[in-house]
Motif scaffolding. Structure first.
Motif, PDB file in Angstrom:
ATOM      1  N   LYS A 191       0.811  -1.191  -0.016  1.00 38.59           N
ATOM      2  CA  LYS A 191      -0.070  -0.046   0.005  1.00 38.59           C
ATOM      3  C   LYS A 191       0.804   1.198  -0.107  1.00 38.59           C
ATOM      4  O   LYS A 191       1.944   1.160   0.577  1.00 38.59           O
TER       5      LYS A 191
ATOM      6  N   LYS B  81       2.615  -1.368   3.913  1.00 40.49           N
ATOM      7  CA  LYS B  81       2.429  -2.343   4.299  1.00 40.49           C
ATOM      8  C   LYS B  81       2.721  -3.595   3.660  1.00 40.49           C
ATOM      9  O   LYS B  81       2.863  -3.496   2.174  1.00 40.49           O
TER      10      LYS B  81
ATOM     11  N   ARG C 238      -0.904  -4.988   7.479  1.00 40.00           N
ATOM     12  CA  ARG C 238      -1.215  -3.920   7.019  1.00 40.00           C
ATOM     13  C   ARG C 238      -1.322  -2.532   7.599  1.00 40.00           C
ATOM     14  O   ARG C 238      -1.704  -2.905   8.882  1.00 40.00           O
ATOM     15  N   PRO C 239      -0.937  -1.527   7.232  1.00 41.25           N
ATOM     16  CA  PRO C 239      -0.591  -0.400   7.996  1.00 41.25           C
ATOM     17  C   PRO C 239      -1.928   0.490   8.578  1.00 41.25           C
ATOM     18  O   PRO C 239      -3.042   0.462   7.485  1.00 41.25           O
ATOM     19  N   SER C 240      -1.980   1.165   9.531  1.00 42.37           N
ATOM     20  CA  SER C 240      -2.966   2.202  10.005  1.00 42.37           C
ATOM     21  C   SER C 240      -2.342   2.949  10.699  1.00 42.37           C
ATOM     22  O   SER C 240      -1.337   2.667  11.572  1.00 42.37           O
TER      23      SER C 240
ATOM     24  N   GLY D 189      -1.621  -3.175  10.964  1.00 46.58           N
ATOM     25  CA  GLY D 189      -1.503  -2.544   9.952  1.00 46.58           C
ATOM     26  C   GLY D 189      -0.189  -1.591  10.116  1.00 46.58           C
ATOM     27  O   GLY D 189       0.665  -1.996  10.667  1.00 46.58           O
ATOM     28  N   ASP D 190      -0.230  -0.388   9.546  1.00 48.39           N
ATOM     29  CA  ASP D 190       1.051   0.531   9.100  1.00 48.39           C
ATOM     30  C   ASP D 190       1.612   0.616  10.532  1.00 48.39           C
ATOM     31  O   ASP D 190       2.799   0.358  10.776  1.00 48.39           O
TER      32      ASP D 190
ATOM     33  N   ALA E  79     -13.435  -4.221  18.295  1.00 50.30           N
ATOM     34  CA  ALA E  79     -12.209  -4.324  17.699  1.00 50.30           C
ATOM     35  C   ALA E  79     -11.441  -3.004  18.056  1.00 50.30           C
ATOM     36  O   ALA E  79     -11.781  -2.050  17.849  1.00 50.30           O
TER      37      ALA E  79
ATOM     38  N   LYS F 185      -8.063  -0.924  17.984  1.00 50.94           N
ATOM     39  CA  LYS F 185      -6.849  -0.527  17.325  1.00 50.94           C
ATOM     40  C   LYS F 185      -6.086   0.175  18.333  1.00 50.94           C
ATOM     41  O   LYS F 185      -6.311   1.326  18.835  1.00 50.94           O
TER      42      LYS F 185
ATOM     43  N   GLU G 118     -16.362  -1.281  16.187  1.00 51.74           N
ATOM     44  CA  GLU G 118     -17.245  -2.445  15.850  1.00 51.74           C
ATOM     45  C   GLU G 118     -16.318  -3.657  15.368  1.00 51.74           C
ATOM     46  O   GLU G 118     -15.320  -3.561  14.651  1.00 51.74           O
TER      47      GLU G 118
ATOM     48  N   CYS H  88     -15.733  -7.164  13.554  1.00 61.41           N
ATOM     49  CA  CYS H  88     -16.300  -8.126  12.449  1.00 61.41           C
ATOM     50  C   CYS H  88     -15.729  -9.277  12.630  1.00 61.41           C
ATOM     51  O   CYS H  88     -14.399  -9.623  12.301  1.00 61.41           O
TER      52      CYS H  88
ATOM     53  N   ASP I  38     -10.651   0.958   7.392  1.00 64.79           N
ATOM     54  CA  ASP I  38      -9.416   1.392   6.718  1.00 64.79           C
ATOM     55  C   ASP I  38      -9.639   2.734   6.258  1.00 64.79           C
ATOM     56  O   ASP I  38      -9.709   2.781   4.798  1.00 64.79           O
TER      57      ASP I  38
ATOM     58  N   ASP J 272      -7.197   5.330   6.646  1.00 65.61           N
ATOM     59  CA  ASP J 272      -6.234   6.457   6.838  1.00 65.61           C
ATOM     60  C   ASP J 272      -5.487   6.787   5.508  1.00 65.61           C
ATOM     61  O   ASP J 272      -4.701   8.003   5.469  1.00 65.61           O
TER      62      ASP J 272
HETATM   63  N1  LIG Z   1     -13.463  -3.851  13.021  1.00 65.56           N
HETATM   64  C1  LIG Z   1     -12.754  -5.098  12.802  1.00 65.56           C
HETATM   65  N2  LIG Z   1     -12.919  -6.265  13.282  1.00 65.56           N
HETATM   66  C2  LIG Z   1     -12.358  -7.438  12.875  1.00 65.56           C
HETATM   67  N3  LIG Z   1     -11.118  -7.128  12.159  1.00 65.56           N
HETATM   68  C3  LIG Z   1     -10.599  -6.148  12.042  1.00 65.56           C
HETATM   69  C4  LIG Z   1     -11.233  -4.743  12.132  1.00 65.56           C
HETATM   70  N4  LIG Z   1     -10.699  -3.764  11.778  1.00 65.56           N
HETATM   71  C5  LIG Z   1      -9.490  -4.351  11.527  1.00 65.56           C
HETATM   72  N5  LIG Z   1      -9.465  -5.613  11.502  1.00 65.56           N
HETATM   73  C6  LIG Z   1      -8.427  -6.619  11.200  1.00 65.56           C
HETATM   74  O1  LIG Z   1      -7.071  -6.044  11.651  1.00 65.56           O
HETATM   75  C7  LIG Z   1      -6.148  -6.051  10.533  1.00 65.56           C
HETATM   76  C8  LIG Z   1      -5.324  -4.430  10.695  1.00 65.56           C
HETATM   77  O2  LIG Z   1      -6.237  -3.335  10.479  1.00 65.56           O
HETATM   78  P1  LIG Z   1      -5.808  -2.030  10.294  1.00 65.56           P
HETATM   79  O3  LIG Z   1      -7.087  -1.210   9.846  1.00 65.56           O
HETATM   80  O4  LIG Z   1      -4.981  -1.551  11.235  1.00 65.56           O
HETATM   81  O5  LIG Z   1      -4.878  -2.218   9.192  1.00 65.56           O
HETATM   82  P2  LIG Z   1      -4.961  -2.361   7.721  1.00 65.56           P
HETATM   83  O6  LIG Z   1      -6.536  -2.277   7.038  1.00 65.56           O
HETATM   84  O7  LIG Z   1      -4.186  -3.525   7.116  1.00 65.56           O
HETATM   85  O8  LIG Z   1      -4.348  -0.924   6.797  1.00 65.56           O
HETATM   86  P3  LIG Z   1      -3.353   0.166   7.445  1.00 65.56           P
HETATM   87  O9  LIG Z   1      -2.158  -0.146   7.552  1.00 65.56           O
HETATM   88  O10 LIG Z   1      -3.742   1.324   6.524  1.00 65.56           O
HETATM   89  O11 LIG Z   1      -3.874   0.612   8.754  1.00 65.56           O
HETATM   90  C9  LIG Z   1      -6.906  -5.869   9.275  1.00 65.56           C
HETATM   91  O12 LIG Z   1      -6.357  -6.512   7.999  1.00 65.56           O
HETATM   92  C10 LIG Z   1      -7.987  -6.735   9.600  1.00 65.56           C
HETATM   93  O13 LIG Z   1      -7.780  -8.035   9.452  1.00 65.56           O
END
Ligand SMILES: Nc1ncnc2c1ncn2[C@@H]1O[C@H](COP(=O)(O)OP(=O)(O)OP(=O)(O)O)[C@@H](O)[C@H]1O
Length: 498
Positions: free
Chosen positions: A46, A55, A60-62, A118-119, A136, A138, A187, A189, A252, A254
C-alpha cells in the motif's frame, strides 16, 4: 505511453501536502516496494502520500492520533450523533464504565486476540470487562506515530470514523489515550475480509449473484462517504470486512481524503450534466465531518418483506395511466459527488491505483469508481485486470494496457459492461464521474436491486458463530503493543479464528 511528466514540486490539497515526483520517479520508486504477492493477496504494498510502501499483505498499516479521552473531544462518538446505531447495547456498556470510573482506559478491556496489524497500529479483539461486549480495538504507539510522521493519517482516520453512521461502515464507540497509546474502540467483524472469503469460494471467485450483493453494499457505503466529502481511495477486498450477519463493512480510512461537497437534489429522473445544473437544489459547501449534511432528510425505511432482487424488471413495474401508457414519475435523486476535489497524493494499492494517480495528474472522487470497477472484476474473475509481473509492470499496465476479460468464467454482458464503463482510463469519461453512485445504481447490472432494502437482504454467506467467551485473554497485550506494531508478534497466541 506513461511518459507524460508532472513538474516536480510541492503541491497542497485541502488536507495534505506532498512532494510530487515525475511519473518516472513514481514508477521507479514503486519498484522498491515490497511485492507481497507471495502470499497470494492481491493487495500489493500500500502506498501512502509519502510514496512509501506502508504494508505487506500480511501486516497492513494504519494510524491514529493525539487527542485525549474522547469525553474531552469536541466531536466525540456517541449514540446521540449516530441515530442509526443508537439501539446498540455496546453504547450503554461503555457509558456505564465511563460513568462509574470517570473515563475509559485500556484497563477496562480484556484483549483476547490480535486480529491483525496495520502500518502503525495493531487491531485486537477486546472485551469490555465482564460485559460480553466485544470490540475491535486499534492500539497505536504515539511515539511511533510521531517519529514516522503518521499523526495526520491517524487523525484523519479517527475524525472520519467519528462521523460515520451507516450500516456498511464501522461504528467508533470510543477513542482514548494512555501515556503511550492511542486507542480506537470499534465494531468487531468476526467474518474476516472479502479477500479471505473469496479464496474459499469454488474457483476462488464469487458467483455473480454474490458479487452483486457485496458490491451493492460497498456502493452504498461509498455513496455515503462521498456525501460526507470523503474520498475513500483504498477499496479492495482486504478492506471489506464481513459482519456476523454476513453484511459487509468498509474499513481502513487512513488514506482517505476529506474535501468539501455540494449536495444536489436532482428532480428529473433522467438527467445529464444539464439536468444537474438546471434542476438542482444545492446546499452550501460543508466541510466533511464538521457537520452532517442538513439539507437531506432521510425517511426511515421499512424492512418488511425485504427483497433485494425484485423478481420483475423495472420495466414491468412501471405504473400505467388510464389509457394504458406507462407513467414515469421521476423520483428526486440525490447527487453528492465531490467532483471538485483534487489531490496530488500518490496513494493506494498498485493493482487498484487509478491511471490518473499513477500519472500524477491530480485526482478526485472518480478514483473511487475506478477502484470499484477493479473490485467487481476481482470478485467475479478471481484476479485483478492489470496485474503485471511486478509493481512496475502493474502500473504500466494500468496506464497503457486495454481492459481484457478472461474467457472463463462466463460473466453476464451487464457485468462486463459495468466494469468496462468504470475502468475508463480518462476519469472525465468514467461512469459516475458526474453524478456519482446514482449513475452506477442505474446500470443494468443492478436492475431489480431494491437499494433501500439492501441492508435487510439475505447475504450470500453467514460466518460460522465464534465462541468468543472461550477465548483466553492475551497475557501481556499493552506491553506487547508497546514494543511497536512493527515488532514481532511473538507475545500473542495465534490460532485459527475465522
Ligand atoms: N473492525 C474489525 N473487526 C475485525 N477485524 C478487524 C477490524 N478492523 C481491522 N481488523 C483486522 O485488523 C487488520 C489490521 O487493520 P488496520 O485497519 O490496522 O490495518 P489495515 O487495514 O491493514 O491498513 P492500514 O495499514 O492502512 O491501517 C485488518 O487487516 C483486519 O484483518
Amino acid at each position: 505511453m506513461m511518459a507524460s511528466k508532472t513538474p516536480e514540486g510541492s503541491l497542497t490539497n485541502s488536507s495534505q501536502s506532498m512532494s510530487i515526483n515525475t511519473l518516472a520517479d513514481q514508477v521507479s520508486s514503486s519498484l522498491s516496494f515490497a511485492d507481497p504477492s507471495s502470499d497470494g493477496k492481491t493487495g500489493n504494498s500500500k502506498i501512502n502520500e509519502q510514496g512509501e510502501s506502508g504494508k505487506s499483505s500480511t501486516c497492513r498499516p494504519s494510524t491514529s492520533s493525539d487527542i485525549s479521552d474522547e469525553s474531552t473531544c469536541s466531536s466525540f462518538s456517541s449514540s446521540i450523533n449516530k441515530p442509526h446505531k443508537a439501539n446498540d447495547v455496546r453504547w450503554e456498556a461503555i457509558q456505564a464504565v465511563r460513568t462509574k470510573h470517570g473515563g475509559l482506559g485500556l484497563n477496562h478491556f480484556r484483549l483476547l486476540k490480535r486480529l491483525g496489524c496495520g502500518d502503525i497500529g495493531t487491531v485486537h479483539l477486546a472485551e469490555l470487562n465482564g460485559t460480553r461486549c466485544y470490540f475491535a480495538m486499534k492500539v497505536m504507539d504515539k511515539t511511533a506515530l510521531a517519529s514516522r510522521k503518521k499523526l495526520l493519517r491517524a487523525q484523519t482516520e479517527r475524525e472520519i470514523l467519528q462521523c460515520l453512521d451507516h450500516p456498511f461502515l464501522p461504528t467508533l464507540y470510543s477513542h482514548f489515550e494512555t501515556e503511550k497509546f492511542s486507542c480506537l474502540v470499534m465494531e468487531f467483524c468476526p467474518g474476516g475480509d472479502l479477500h479471505t472469503l473469496r479464496q474459499r469460494q469454488p474457483g476462488k471467485r464469487f458467483t455473480e449473484q454474490a458479487a452483486k450483493f457485496y458490491v451493492a453494499e460497498v456502493l452504498l457505503a461509498m455513496e455515503y462517504l462521498h456525501m460526507l466529502g470523503i474520498i475513500y481511495r483504498d477499496l479492495k477486498p482486504e478492506n471489506v470486512l464481513v459482519r456476523d450477519d454476513g453484511h459487509v463493512m468498509l474499513s481502513d480510512f487512513d488514506l482517505s481524503l476529506r474535501c468539501t461537497v455540494s449536495l444536489s437534489i436532482v428532480r428529473s429522473a433522467n438527467v445529464g450534466s444539464e439536468g444537474l445544473s438546471k434542476n438542482s437544489v444545492s446546499c452550501s459547501q460543508q466541510p466533511a465531518c464538521i457537520q452532517q449534511p442538513s439539507c437531506i432528510s432521510m425517511a426511515p425505511t421499512s424492512c418488511f418483506g425485504p427483497r433485494f432482487f425484485s423478481s420483475k424488471s423495472k420495466k414491468d413495474k412501471k405504473p400505467k395511466t388510464e389509457n394504458g401508457n406507462h407513467q414515469v414519475t421521476p423520483l428526486p435523486e440525490l447527487v453528492a459527488e465531490p467532483t471538485g476535489a483534487r489531490s496530488m497524493s500518490f496513494v493506494g494499492t498498485h493493482e487498484y491505483l487509478a491511471p490518473e494517480i499513477i500519472k500524477g495528474e491530480g485526482h478526485g472522487s472518480a478514483v473511487d469508481w475506478w477502484t470499484f470497477g477493479i473490485f467487481l472484476y476481482e470478485l467475479l474473475f478471481g484476479k485483478t485486470p492489470f496485474k503485471g509481473s511486478g509493481n512496475r509492470a502493474t502500473l504500466f499496465n494500468v496506464v497503457g494496457q486495454p481492459l481484457r476479460f478472461p474467457e472463463s468464467p462466463v460473466v453476464s454482458f451487464a457485468a462486463r459492461d459495468l466494469i468496462r464503463s468504470l475502468l475508463v482510463k480518462e476519469p472525465q469519461h468514467r461512469l459516475a464521474y458526474k453524478r456519482g453512485a446514482t449513475e452506477i445504481k442505474q446500470h443494468p447490472f443492478f436492475e431489480g436491486v431494491n437499494w433501500a432494502l439492501v441492508r435487510c437482504a439475505s447475504p450470500p454467506e453467514i460466518p460460522k458463530p465464534v465462541d468468543l467467551e472461550a477465548l483466553n485473554p492475551t497475557p501481556t497485550v499493552p506491553a506487547a503493543a508497546s514494543s511497536s506494531v512493527r515488532s514481532d508478534q511473538s507475545n500473542y497466541l495465534e490460532f485459527d479464528f475465522f
